[in-house]
Design an enzyme around this catalytic site. Structure first.
Site, PDB file in Angstrom:
ATOM      1  N   GLU A 216       0.168 -41.550  59.926  1.00 13.09           N
ATOM      2  CA  GLU A 216       0.667 -40.179  60.081  1.00 13.09           C
ATOM      3  C   GLU A 216       0.008 -39.495  61.275  1.00 13.09           C
ATOM      4  OE1 GLU A 216      -0.432 -41.550  57.311  1.00 13.09           O
ATOM      5  OE2 GLU A 216       0.813 -40.990  55.581  1.00 13.09           O
ATOM      6  N   GLY A 272     -13.991 -39.418  53.926  1.00 11.33           N
ATOM      7  CA  GLY A 272     -13.000 -38.456  54.432  1.00 11.33           C
ATOM      8  C   GLY A 272     -12.975 -37.167  53.625  1.00 11.33           C
ATOM      9  N   GLU A 358      -9.097 -38.506  44.357  1.00  9.11           N
ATOM     10  CA  GLU A 358      -9.310 -39.721  45.168  1.00  9.11           C
ATOM     11  C   GLU A 358     -10.685 -40.297  44.830  1.00  9.11           C
ATOM     12  OE1 GLU A 358      -9.409 -39.924  49.690  1.00  9.11           O
ATOM     13  OE2 GLU A 358      -7.325 -40.488  49.375  1.00  9.11           O
TER      14      GLU A 358
HETATM   15  O1  F6P Z   1      -5.580 -41.287  51.998  1.00  5.61           O
HETATM   16  C1  F6P Z   1      -6.528 -42.229  52.340  1.00  5.61           C
HETATM   17  C2  F6P Z   1      -7.461 -41.746  53.413  1.00  5.61           C
HETATM   18  O2  F6P Z   1      -8.218 -42.826  53.819  1.00  5.61           O
HETATM   19  C3  F6P Z   1      -8.354 -40.593  52.965  1.00  5.61           C
HETATM   20  O3  F6P Z   1      -9.436 -40.994  52.230  1.00  5.61           O
HETATM   21  C4  F6P Z   1      -8.705 -39.993  54.274  1.00  5.61           C
HETATM   22  O4  F6P Z   1      -9.247 -38.720  54.111  1.00  5.61           O
HETATM   23  C5  F6P Z   1      -7.358 -40.005  54.961  1.00  5.61           C
HETATM   24  O5  F6P Z   1      -6.779 -41.227  54.555  1.00  5.61           O
HETATM   25  C6  F6P Z   1      -7.361 -39.893  56.452  1.00  5.61           C
HETATM   26  O6  F6P Z   1      -8.054 -40.924  57.065  1.00  5.61           O
HETATM   27  P1  F6P Z   1      -8.500 -40.841  58.568  1.00  5.61           P
HETATM   28  O7  F6P Z   1      -9.434 -39.700  58.726  1.00  5.61           O
HETATM   29  O8  F6P Z   1      -9.144 -42.163  58.877  1.00  5.61           O
HETATM   30  O9  F6P Z   1      -7.260 -40.634  59.418  1.00  5.61           O
END
Ligand code: F6P
Length: 547
Positions: A216, A272, A358
């Site tokens: 995303e 995260g 989570e």
């Molecule tokens: O949803 C899974 C996850 O790994 C979360 O734990 C994390 O906060 C989020 O995706 C975003 O991850 P990143 O900061 O690596 O983009």
């Protein structure tokens, strides 16, 4: 956790709690309050300026004693020490869990892999502060010489929910000359709506991603780059003045084309959902300024120290965690409602959903064996008083037990006539109504016709916590977030699960990668999913007019 600890349901305190629950499950809060006129003052706890009234819970002194015993039998003390020492307690990812280091004052030492991480934390904070001042003062100029007026954080999960929650929570303290927006969803609408009225020449993008690989975030980041370049006549060198990164992954940041001088680092020992006080909080610091950010860190640290040092019976996060566990595991409650009576905390329940669910939505123990008890409950909520005119009906008269956390502040940030007293009257009235209800006799005595009376009865005995603080400040927000972080830790420790991994998000991500080309393919794809997924893919392709 040491091998000496018995499986949860075999621990003496668990067994005792089970028996105790049988005795207390029908006891009404009316009775508990009648038996002890001091209960409302006695069953309270104050720490670091947060006051918790937990008297309206379905507990006795015996319940609390047994829950505290359960915490001890579960090795909570050792586990807290292990986290603060930087041990790799996130065993499935072989990582330390050190969000507490992010708010540790300069001069302290927390060693990970032979290195003191505290100086690194403060070096990044100093870099963030310098950058924030330049943006806030208008010294940092965009490519065309204009000062930055708009800041867009692109991230998802912990790289979005913390920043957006903190920005909303602390908007009162924010620099109003700057516009802040947060883009997370891969749904193109999120990005399109965020930029539709913005001048790219005045816009700064913060690409926030721990891994810098999240689908995303990377998709939105590339779209942002295209939008920006289209607005500035395709001048690639302009990107450096308008894109900064927050990540642990220098390589990927460079690959994307962001100057690593404009990268704000954090570390794999920050989860995260525990990262809003790391560089992931850059947008927060831009909004509220370095001093307010520092005050927030100080609030976090005060709660950390309280959690680390206070005896369990006087430990706010421990108590909050244990009370949640009591309803979850013994009363079979499936959810917890978080109800802030503070408009600025409107995103707090959403933030807590990731933090709690989570972290503690796990089905196996640290050793990988299936649990035979319930773990993390569902968290949800909305700010009061809006929720009162929506779902409170079910909390008051529905068939489910829904423990509630009410959060309120004595001093309004926007004093307006009688508004605040009316707001606070509502929060107090709700906890009173939930606990004590309205008996049939009382309904009848009011002259309610017999046929209507049952509909107007409130059974009560619905438990709640009330968290009261003087005022919502950056410092208070830090304390509140740390309170819930450590309460999640307390519960995860007792359940014997890993609160710091999130393998449950992986399967859907992998399957989506397989489906994307099937949706995009110009040829009719050969599908090998189940019949439902196959049919949905075919229908989607037809509806979107695929060739
Ligand atoms: O949803 C899974 C996850 O790994 C979360 O734990 C994390 O906060 C989020 O995706 C975003 O991850 P990143 O900061 O690596 O983009």
């Amino acid at each position: 956790m040491t091998a000496a600890i018995a499986p949860l349901t075999a621990r003496p305190a668990w067994q005792a709690l089970k028996a105790h629950h049988q005795q207390i499950r029908e006891v009404h809060l009316q009775q508990l309050f009648a038996d002890d006129p001091q209960r409302g003052e006695r069953l309270t706890l104050e720490a670091a300026g947060l006051y918790l009234d937990y008297s309206k819970n379905r507990i006795t002194d015996e319940t609390v004693k047994l829950l505290l015993q359960l915490a001890r039998e579960s090795g909570l003390g050792e586990r807290i020490d292990a986290m603060f020492r930087g041990e790799k307690i996130n065993v499935t990812e072989k990582r330390a869990v050190l969000h507490v280091a992010l708010r540790t004052p300069q001069g302290a030492s927390i060693v990970v892999d032979g290195e003191n991480v505290v100086p690194q934390v403060h070096a990044v904070l100093a870099k963030m502060a310098e950058f924030a001042q330049r943006i806030r003062r208008g010294d940092w100029r965009g490519h065309t010489g204009k000062p930055i007026k708009n800041v867009i954080n692109i991230g998802i999960g912990g790289s979005d929910l913390g920043p957006v929650m903190a920005y909303e929570a602390l908007k009162h303290y924010s620099e109003r000359a700057l516009t802040f927006r947060f883009v997370s969803n891969i749904d193109g609408t999120d990005f399109a709506e965020a930029v539709r009225d913005l001048d790219p020449g005045e816009t700064l993008f913060i690409i926030s991603s721990k891994t810098f690989t999240t689908l995303e975030t990377m998709t939105n980041a590339h779209t942002a780059r295209d939008w920006f370049l289209a607005g500035l006549g395709g001048e690639v060198k302009a990107v450096a003045r308008h894109f900064v990164a927050v990540s642990t992954n220098t390589e990927k940041v460079r690959e994307f084309g962001i100057d690593t001088a404009n990268m704000f680092e954090f570390w794999d020992w920050v989860g995260g959902r525990y990262s809003l006080d790391s560089a992931i909080g850059l947008s927060t610091m831009l909004a509220i300024g370095p001093d307010n950010f520092q005050a927030m860190l100080s609030g976090f640290h005060q709660m950390d120290e309280h959690f680390r040092t206070a005896p369990f019976e006087a430990n706010l996060p421990v108590l909050l965690g244990l009370l949640g566990l009591w309803y979850n595991d013994f009363f079979g409650a499936q959810t917890v409602a978080v109800l802030p009576y503070e408009q600025y905390l409107k995103r707090f329940p959403a933030y807590l959903q990731q933090l709690t669910m989570e972290s503690n939505g796990k089905q196996v123990t640290l050793e990988g064996t299936a649990v035979d008890y319930q773990t993390g409950p569902i968290y949800w909520g909305e700010p009061g008083t809006n929720g009162q005119h929506s779902f409170y009906q079910l909390i008051h008269q529905g068939t489910r037990l829904i423990p509630c956390d009410f959060i309120a502040f004595a001093q309004p940030l926007n004093p307006l006539g009688r508004h605040h007293d009316m707001l606070l009257a509502n929060v107090l009235a709700q906890t009173e109504a939930l606990a004590f209800g309205k008996a049939p006799e009382q309904v009848q005595a009011e002259g309610t016709p017999d046929w209507l009376a049952p509909h107007r009865v409130f059974l009560g005995n619905r438990p709640s916590n009330t968290i009261l603080a003087a005022r919502l400040t950056p410092e208070t927000l830090g304390k509140l977030v740390a309170l819930y972080e450590h309460s999640v830790f307390t519960q995860g420790t007792i359940w014997g699960i890993n609160s710091f991994d999130q393998w449950g998000v992986e399967l859907g991500k992998a399957l989506a990668q397989r489906i994307i080309p099937e949706l995009e393919s110009r040829e009719e794809p050969r599908l090998a999913h189940d019949s439902s997924t196959n049919a949905l893919i075919r229908r989607y392709r037809r509806l979107k007019g695929a060739p």
